[in-house]
Write a protein that holds these residues in place. Sequence first.
Motif, PDB file in Angstrom:
ATOM      1  N   ARG A   1      12.895  -5.558  -4.665  1.00 27.66           N
ATOM      2  CA  ARG A   1      11.887  -4.691  -5.562  1.00 27.66           C
ATOM      3  C   ARG A   1      12.278  -4.418  -6.884  1.00 27.66           C
ATOM      4  O   ARG A   1      11.396  -4.380  -7.730  1.00 27.66           O
TER       5      ARG A   1
ATOM      6  N   ARG B   1      -3.358   9.839  -1.283  1.00 28.94           N
ATOM      7  CA  ARG B   1      -2.898   8.335  -1.284  1.00 28.94           C
ATOM      8  C   ARG B   1      -3.268   7.769   0.185  1.00 28.94           C
ATOM      9  O   ARG B   1      -3.325   6.483   0.147  1.00 28.94           O
TER      10      ARG B   1
ATOM     11  N   ALA C   1      -5.175   4.573   0.839  1.00 32.38           N
ATOM     12  CA  ALA C   1      -4.682   3.428   1.546  1.00 32.38           C
ATOM     13  C   ALA C   1      -5.551   2.965   2.777  1.00 32.38           C
ATOM     14  O   ALA C   1      -5.639   1.733   3.274  1.00 32.38           O
TER      15      ALA C   1
ATOM     16  N   ASN D   1      -5.437   2.507  -8.880  1.00 34.18           N
ATOM     17  CA  ASN D   1      -4.290   2.646  -9.185  1.00 34.18           C
ATOM     18  C   ASN D   1      -4.462   3.550 -10.516  1.00 34.18           C
ATOM     19  O   ASN D   1      -4.596   3.307 -11.534  1.00 34.18           O
TER      20      ASN D   1
ATOM     21  N   ARG E   1      -3.566  -3.911  -5.908  1.00 35.03           N
ATOM     22  CA  ARG E   1      -3.312  -4.260  -4.581  1.00 35.03           C
ATOM     23  C   ARG E   1      -3.713  -5.944  -4.571  1.00 35.03           C
ATOM     24  O   ARG E   1      -4.988  -6.129  -4.717  1.00 35.03           O
TER      25      ARG E   1
ATOM     26  N   SER F   1       0.403   0.641   0.841  1.00 31.26           N
ATOM     27  CA  SER F   1       1.035   0.700  -0.281  1.00 31.26           C
ATOM     28  C   SER F   1       2.179   1.723  -0.156  1.00 31.26           C
ATOM     29  O   SER F   1       2.985   1.817  -1.029  1.00 31.26           O
TER      30      SER F   1
ATOM     31  N   SER G   1       5.655   3.588   1.592  1.00 34.04           N
ATOM     32  CA  SER G   1       6.934   3.307   2.444  1.00 34.04           C
ATOM     33  C   SER G   1       6.683   3.571   3.979  1.00 34.04           C
ATOM     34  O   SER G   1       5.858   4.443   4.339  1.00 34.04           O
TER      35      SER G   1
ATOM     36  N   ARG H   1       7.699  -1.297   2.240  1.00 29.18           N
ATOM     37  CA  ARG H   1       6.374  -0.910   1.945  1.00 29.18           C
ATOM     38  C   ARG H   1       5.870  -1.454   3.360  1.00 29.18           C
ATOM     39  O   ARG H   1       6.225  -2.313   3.870  1.00 29.18           O
TER      40      ARG H   1
ATOM     41  N   ASP I   1       2.752  -2.535   4.312  1.00 30.32           N
ATOM     42  CA  ASP I   1       2.043  -3.835   4.323  1.00 30.32           C
ATOM     43  C   ASP I   1       3.058  -5.152   4.179  1.00 30.32           C
ATOM     44  O   ASP I   1       2.626  -6.310   4.302  1.00 30.32           O
TER      45      ASP I   1
END
Lengths: 351, 244, 417
Positions: free
Chosen positions: A37, A233, A237, A300, A349, B92, B94, B133, B135
């Motif tokens: 990452r 959030r 999601a 975002n 995304r 998105s 964790s 993450r 996903d």
Amino acid sequence: MTDPTREHGAPPLDRGTVSTEEPPQTTQLTTPAPGGRRRAVAVRVAAVVAIAVVALGLAYWRTGNEVVVTQAVLTGLMIGGVYGLVAMGLTLIFGVLDIVNFAHGAFLAVALYITVEMVGRFGAHPYLALLVSVPLMFLLGAAVQRFILSGAMGKPLENQLLITLGLALLIDNGLLLFYGPNPQSARLPNDTGINVFGAVVTVGRLLAFAVALVLAGLLYLLLQRTRLGTAIRAVAANDSGAQMVGIDTRRIYMATFAIGTACAGAAGVLVAPLVTIEPTTGELFNIVAFVVVVLGGMGNVVGALVGGLLIGLTEQLGALYLPGQSPLLSVFIVFVLVLFLRPQGLFGRAA
Amino acid sequence: MSLLQVDNVSKTFRGLKAVDDVSFTVEEGSILGIIGPNGAGKTTLFNCIAGAIAPDTGTVRLSGTDVTGAAPHKVSKAGMARTFQLMKPFGSMSVLENVAVAAMAHGTSRRAATDAAADVVERVGLSRWRDARADGLPTAGLKRLELARALASRPRVLLLDEVLAGLLPAERLPVMDLLETLRSQDGVTLVFVEHIMAAVMRLSDSVLVLEQGRVLTAGSPAEVTRDPRVIEAYLGEEPAGAGS
Amino acid sequence: MRKPWIAAVAVAMPLTLAACGGSAPPGTEGTGGGEAGGSGDTITIGSLHPLSGAFAADGQQMDNGAQLAVDAVNEAGGIECLDGAQLELASGDTQGAPEVGQSEAQRLIQEGAVALVGTYNSAVSQNVAAVAERNQVPFVIDVSSADEILQQGYQYTFRLQPSAAVLAQRGAQYLAEVSEQAGDPAQQVAILHEQGPFGTAIAQGFTAEAESQGMTIGPVISYDPASVSDFTTQITAVREAGADVMMVAGYYRDGVLVANAVDTVQPGLDAVWGVANGAFDTPQFPGEVGDAGEGFFDANYRLDMTNEDTQALAELYRETHGDDIRTAAVLSYDAVQVIADALGRACSTDPTELRDAISETELDSLIAQDGPIAFDETGENENAAPILMQVVDGTVQQVFPSEYAETEPVYPASPNS
């Protein structure tokens, strides 16, 4: 977690599939590479820096004058910061409620007139209007969502678009009826120019930028570090997943729309000393905000800020690259380019 | 008073009685398995209990509180958590944050919720993916995440909808072990719908058999599997887990 | 949809607004002052302006100006040779949009308007001119600058304001004359123009004349008036290029932004020279920008404040509407006067006879121009001309040519710019 029967490989009363299996492996999940990452982010940052260097080099080559280039960069960032703040509210609303809020610019216009009232009626410093505008717009947003929009949630998209569009018309024409079409102003006292690396920026614009960044930072902290923000959030999601873990999504919708509208309210106050205030002024920001939201990745918030800065810079530098053309052409080119390479937007995304 | 009490629940879809006058109770700390051939109405019954669908008639009571047809977040707050076949992770965010959200929604501060979430993540065996993450997880991981989220809300009743589906046989065993410890260590009451007979046999204290929307029979796993009516209901249909 | 009332109210709002502004719902009479006595019939004149939307400030003024002209004619007894027939104004809201303007024009004609005045936006006037030609109804343009409108051979459209070509040519000419007169002839002129047809036409016409007068042009910078929010970069570029004068062709909002940017950047120009600028000669401009606008020039069509009748109209407007009258409104006033005058000569409401009478107009104007209103074969007002204004001591004053000057021009404009 061991079961004696496991070692014999035969769970009780089973017809036999499991017993023929090998002893269970401890894990079927692959661990993500720990540095992966970080590497991805570093690549992106490097790409942005490279592009910035190329862009500046190109501007210098086109104009042969670093003062002009510096000015363009400075002005672009200043304007972009405010674009970012406007867009942040809009993208938050979209990310959580899936609503394209056409009334966002109209809400900003309301904040402009609140500032006019504060300055004209009470002789206050324009920025004091923040104390009035932000809470007022927060409440207005909550009320609009609760009483007007909530009925349209889950219904076809056209309903929501129609309602926010109707709301925008209502507000614009209401302002026209109430204040008339003549331009108004809400100037900052002593708005002098400040010298920055040979370029100049007015105090008003610099403050607007600074406060916009502070507010953006606060919004970010709200979303990342508070319970409400985390819930927001989560709803963004996965709406039904959030309901299932106990989040009252209706309250979250209301809070989110209120916060988004409060952002427009703040941006309106910051921008008021910099523009000619007419009922239609809000619409200008509406259009830019939508471009920024799509560019940055819908939903975002960081993307909205970065997108805003990018658009601000593109407008200014674009005027240097193509002096005979409209700066909008450069914005359009950048827009198409970004979406071509990354259809979900800079930070969006992947579908 | 039983922890979960379902009385005379019926639901009709387009003229077809999907669930027909089903009643049962679940005592605290016990595990109930719901089985039945395809089309027996298991999923619809499950959804009626969980509040996702409002039944036409009948009530669902949790510790005496009527939760029939209540909104999902109210059901969750009342102490009944569920997993979903169609998993709904917060992609998105964790793994740890996914679980923390569930804990937070039930009133704890962010810090306390995150600590609690870390424990839960450990228990379901997802520690290594804590900061990844959601996903990015494969199916097995997502299943465990679903479970973790349900647990983080510290439910009294946990509803599981085919929680072992989509898992390789080797992946199922850790999950079954986990479910057992939920009952033994945490005192969680479980109600699960399942096709995999091995799991049903191993885990359940009692089994409810549905056929065409009605309760065919109920009893211990051993009783139910010996019941000729049950065998006949499954005749012509291969129960999952059957060998040749 | 469960909350249709919101959308319904939202749609009703602009309709209500327009009705208050004067656009009557179809099937009813137009509002207006035609109720005064008089034994004759009423003659309807259509007024097409943007009463809502971004241009509402000017549009509403223009509609008011037209109404004042109708009132004046009626008070003087109406159209004498038609038995004192009274005039009546039927207003339409174009919203600044060509399609809306077109349908409004169609509506007004169907409801009996014998002539039309309007529209402020060139794109709208273009469409209305086509409608007027098709229906053979005279159309007198008060404000619209695009040269093309009258280059299509239309017989029924006339224009009062000077065309873009005339504005630009005179603008450059005045710059040459004024700067030479001051002993500091302009040498390099930068151009900052809105990118649409209006700004582009002005820039082109200005460039041609300026170059023929020996000036060099550069840099030429265009911008989008709808989206621009700051001009510091552009003004910096002008400064760095070493221009001594900057010509600006744009609208009100951007004009204000230009003034702010000039004040911030301090480019050291001899003059900021507007040509048909939407801001620099408006009464609101000095108030909005303060000292930043001091010394700004604008070569534009202008109500002639040295004319007593114009002064009387300005006072009347202030009494009636509590605001300073804009030149655009005076043009609308003149447009209605042209029609009334033509009706008085044609002694008929037949549109073709009316059109012929209009083409032979010779009427004194409340606008500063080279002579009375008179139309050439294409319909242009051949005596239309801009004059030069400057912001002097916080007010907009006429400064050139001398026969219209209220005060002397100050060139170079001020140490600040």
